[in-house]
Design an enzyme around this catalytic site. Structure first.
Site, short mmCIF file in Angstrom:
data_model
loop_
_atom_site.label_atom_id
_atom_site.label_comp_id
_atom_site.label_asym_id
_atom_site.label_seq_id
_atom_site.Cartn_x
_atom_site.Cartn_y
_atom_site.Cartn_z
N GLU A 81 -9.57 6.07 3.55
CA GLU A 81 -10.37 5.03 3.94
C GLU A 81 -9.21 4.09 4.15
O GLU A 81 -8.29 3.95 3.60
CB GLU A 81 -11.35 4.67 2.99
CG GLU A 81 -10.81 3.70 1.91
CD GLU A 81 -9.91 4.34 0.80
OE1 GLU A 81 -9.86 5.29 0.75
OE2 GLU A 81 -9.23 3.38 0.12
N SER A 98 1.70 -9.73 -0.63
CA SER A 98 1.36 -8.02 -0.67
C SER A 98 1.51 -7.50 0.65
O SER A 98 1.88 -6.27 0.79
CB SER A 98 -0.12 -8.08 -1.07
OG SER A 98 -1.06 -8.60 -0.27
N LYS A 138 0.80 -1.14 -0.01
CA LYS A 138 -0.15 0.02 0.02
C LYS A 138 0.88 1.41 0.09
O LYS A 138 0.45 2.41 -0.39
CB LYS A 138 -0.86 -0.25 1.28
CG LYS A 138 -1.90 -1.18 1.09
CD LYS A 138 -3.11 -0.87 0.34
CE LYS A 138 -4.18 -1.98 0.33
NZ LYS A 138 -5.26 -1.87 -0.56
C1 LIG Z 1 -1.53 -6.85 2.61
C2 LIG Z 1 -2.51 -6.52 1.89
N1 LIG Z 1 -3.08 -7.20 0.61
C3 LIG Z 1 -3.82 -6.86 -0.06
C4 LIG Z 1 -5.28 -5.95 0.33
C5 LIG Z 1 -6.23 -5.96 -0.73
O1 LIG Z 1 -6.17 -4.56 -1.55
P1 LIG Z 1 -5.83 -4.54 -2.91
O2 LIG Z 1 -6.76 -5.66 -3.72
O3 LIG Z 1 -5.92 -3.25 -3.38
O4 LIG Z 1 -4.48 -5.19 -3.07
C6 LIG Z 1 -4.68 -5.38 1.24
C7 LIG Z 1 -5.82 -4.36 1.80
O5 LIG Z 1 -6.00 -3.66 2.79
C8 LIG Z 1 -3.56 -5.56 2.10
O6 LIG Z 1 -3.51 -4.74 3.27
#
Ligand SMILES: Cc1ncc(COP(=O)(O)O)c(C=O)c1O
Lengths: 411, 266
Positions: free
Chosen positions: A126, A393, A104
């Site tokens: 948000e 992620s 993020k």
């Molecule tokens: C570690 C992590 N992965 C994935 C997401 C999902 O969001 P996005 O689909 O935008 O990657 C989030 C959202 O809070 C997150 O904190």
């Protein structure tokens, strides 16, 4: 070989696959906003299109990605997980090692620099899992901007650690007690704030969703993920991966990963949504498996809704995937047959969380655990000798408390 | 032949008074009692009645209308139910009826099917909150083809060229948002409301109704100095919240609208 590849790192890519002038990726996207926000969205689009070709802006963004975020993040070959799955070699893109613990921060940094360029002094955002809120609070501290984060009260409870982190970073966290008290409701409240404060306030949206230009802008600030992974994969293995896998909440980490490979027909693109307690009972957030096209929060995309067009309450063990709509570019990639979408249930994600901890010494975020759950099938499909890239992620520290609660003695 | 909306604005003009546009959420507190409420609003003297279609995610609305939307949804109101309600009411209500909705319920219903049904039950105009001019094209044409007036919002941030486009594509009247922000009761008319309406007039010919924040007869009197009509929503909805379970609900609503109308008299 390109310059970037020689240096062993990728760079964010801008202007590669723009939507049309109205912000549509095929049939999806657009700008469904109240009248008051039309002119501010146009101003934002103009400002964004100016900075993305501005070398000084991009140089500062890349400098901070290296020096502040700690990029490039590693591409790590998960040997024991590969062995356990019995298929293709699994490569983890370690976004969990980025500053603040998730992908993020890439987007938050890019947009905060843009906000400063636009002369805005106040940021609203948000957050669901709290990772976007923490990233936003962090970059606001870095750049000296005032920061207000809206968060559903249910998410505040299950991601309490991140609420505390945001406050420590100087942000004000405002609880939202409406609807399902999760991400969608936080976005509504952030929009209500913004509509009243557009003159001095910038809305720093955290995923590849919402009205144009957000889906484009967020994808491009996140494109560093896939670009780095591509360069790293070529450098270490001499070829592209056979598949790229990511979890899909709003869709930013997945778009950031996929973007570098969309033009490579040989790379399978696989998104994993939150299957919650399964599709049949309706307690899930798998928009492609259980939804229909509709309009929510500024964009035309796949949405979980009832017969009357009201948005369904969603459920996922993961706050970051617990959202009723999906980024419009994913809807277009599905329509084109370029990407495929599956889901992992709560219990599959929890199992994957534990497996990655025990096999690799990595506790993933519950969001990312969905991608880990999904990668096993893909690795078997591709088979030994193949390469499967998966976006890790975020890290799981924020989730440890709620997992302790869920698993109890079984942990 | 002029439409009910055109006639309503022509009458206000002939009587040299400010129009009163009243907003209620369809189905609040229940679909059945909502019929009583709408009749009472009409009897109280509203010149135009806007009926909100309840939606799960009313992101342009403040607390009063959010809560009324929630009450209506809990009582089972849907776009289809609101259309049926209009059908039941139409012959007993003199004022033109404008449906006020977010885009998704209409998209889900199907734009063509919605417009056909709305025309059939006697809806006069349609305002879609999150369907700005740039997205409205095909929907607007379908509405017009069914004899429904597409009504567009204008805001302090709307530029001149867009005001002209709204005036070209819109019918009946233009709805000017007096201030930045969501709907809600305010103590005073926005400072720059007059300047806004004067600016909008330079680029438009349709009548202008001004709303957002108006709650008292004095506000309406004030607004009448420069706008053709004043819109009252949240303040009326708050009355419905207050008296929703009382047998005197219709009387209270009628009385409140009459009181507002004092500010709209010549
Ligand atoms: C570690 C992590 N992965 C994935 C997401 C999902 O969001 P996005 O689909 O935008 O990657 C989030 C959202 O809070 C997150 O904190």
């Amino acid at each position: 070989m390109t310059m970037a590849a020689q240096e062993g790192r990728g760079r964010p890519v801008f202007g590669r696959r723009d939507p049309d002038a109205r912000g549509y990726f095929g049939e999806f996207g657009g700008r469904f906003v109240p009248e008051t926000l039309v002119a501010p969205m146009e101003a934002l689009t103009e400002a964004y299109f100016a900075v993305r070709t501005d070398e000084a802006f991009i140089a500062e963004f890349e400098h901070l990605l290296r020096q502040f975020v700690g990029r490039p993040t590693p591409l790590y070959e998960a040997r024991r997980l590969t062995e356990a799955c019995g298929g293709a070699t699994i490569l983890l893109k370690r976004e969990d090692l980025a500053h603040t613990g998730a992908h993020k921060i890439n987007n938050a940094l890019g947009q905060a620099l843009l906000a400063r360029r636009m002369g805005k002094s106040r940021i609203v955002a948000e957050t669901g899992a709290g990772q976007h809120g923490v990233a936003t609070a962090t970059v606001c501290a870095l750049l000296g901007l005032q920061c207000v984060v809206y968060m559903g009260v249910d998410d505040m409870a299950r991601q309490a650690l991140n609420v505390f982190r945001m406050r420590m970073l100087g942000a004000e966290v405002r609880g939202v007690d409406a609807g399902a008290r999760t991400l969608k409701d936080a976005i509504n409240e952030a929009m209500r704030d913004w509509v009243a404060t557009v003159q001095d306030t910038y809305y720093l949206l955290g995923s590849a969703l919402g009205p144009h230009p957000y889906p484009l802008m967020v994808r491009e600030f996140q494109s560093i993920i896939g670009e780095e992974a591509r360069v790293q994969c070529l450098a270490s293995y001499g070829r592209l991966p056979d598949a790229a896998v990511a979890c899909v909440g709003g869709g930013s980490n997945a778009m950031g990963l996929f973007d570098a490979f969309v033009a490579d027909a040989g790379v399978r693109l696989v998104g994993i949504e939150a299957g919650g307690e399964g599709i049949a009972g309706g307690r899930h957030a798998a928009r492609f498996a259980g939804g229909t096209p509709g309009v929510l929060q500024g964009t035309r995309t796949w949405v979980l809704q009832d017969e009357a067009g009201n948005i369904s309450l969603t459920h996922s063990v993961s706050a970051g995937l617990d959202y009723a709509a999906v980024g419009p570019e994913h809807a277009d990639l599905l329509q084109q047959g370029r990407a495929e979408y599956h889901f992992a249930t709560d219990s599959e994600a929890l199992a994957a969380f534990q497996r990655l901890g025990r096999l690799e010494g990595i506790l993933p975020a519950l969001e990312s655990a969905h991608a880990i759950a999904g990668v096993e099938q893909v690795a078997r499909d591709v088979g030994p000798g193949g390469l499967v890239l998966v976006n890790l992620s975020g890290r799981g520290d924020k989730d440890v408390q709620s997992i302790q609660h869920l698993l109890g003695d079984q942990a | 032949m002029s439409t009910r909306l055109e006639q309503a604005f022509a009458r206000m003009k002939a009587e040299q008074r400010t129009g009163l546009v009243a907003f209620v959420s369809g189905g609040d507190p229940t679909l059945e009692r909502s019929g009583e409420v709408i009749r009472a609003v009409d009897e109280g003297g509203a010149d135009v009645i806007e009926i909100g279609v309840p939606f799960s995610d009313p992101l342009a609305d403040g607390p009063e209308i959010q809560r009324s939307s929630e009450r209506a949804l809990r009582a089972g109101a849907t776009l289809r139910g609101v259309l049926d309600l209009v059908g039941d009411l139409r012959t007993n209500v003199a004022a033109p009826l404008v449906l006020f909705s977010y885009a998704n319920p209409v998209v889900r219903f199907g734009v063509e099917a919605f417009a056909a049904r709305a025309a059939e039950v006697g809806v006069d105009g349609v305002l879609l909150l999150d369907l700005p001019l740039e997205e409205a094209g095909p929907t607007r044409d379908v509405l017009v083809a069914h004899g429904l007036a597409p009504i567009f919002l204008l805001s302090p941030t709307t530029t001149g060229p867009r005001v002209r486009k709204a005036n070209d594509l819109g019918r009946g009247f233009l709805y000017a948002i007096s201030r930045l922000g969501v709907t809600g009761v305010r103590d005073q008319v926005a400072d720059d409301a007059r300047g806004l309406v004067e600016r909008l007039r330079q680029d438009s010919t349709l009548p202008i109704a001004l709303g957002f924040g108006l709650s008292r007869p004095e506000h309406i009197r004030d607004v009448g100095k420069y706008a053709d009509a004043a819109v009252v929503g949240s303040a009326l909805v708050a009355q419905i919240a207050r008296h929703g379970s009382s047998p005197a609900l219709a009387d209270e609503v009628r009385g409140f609208v009459r009181w507002l109308r004092e500010g709209a008299s010549a």
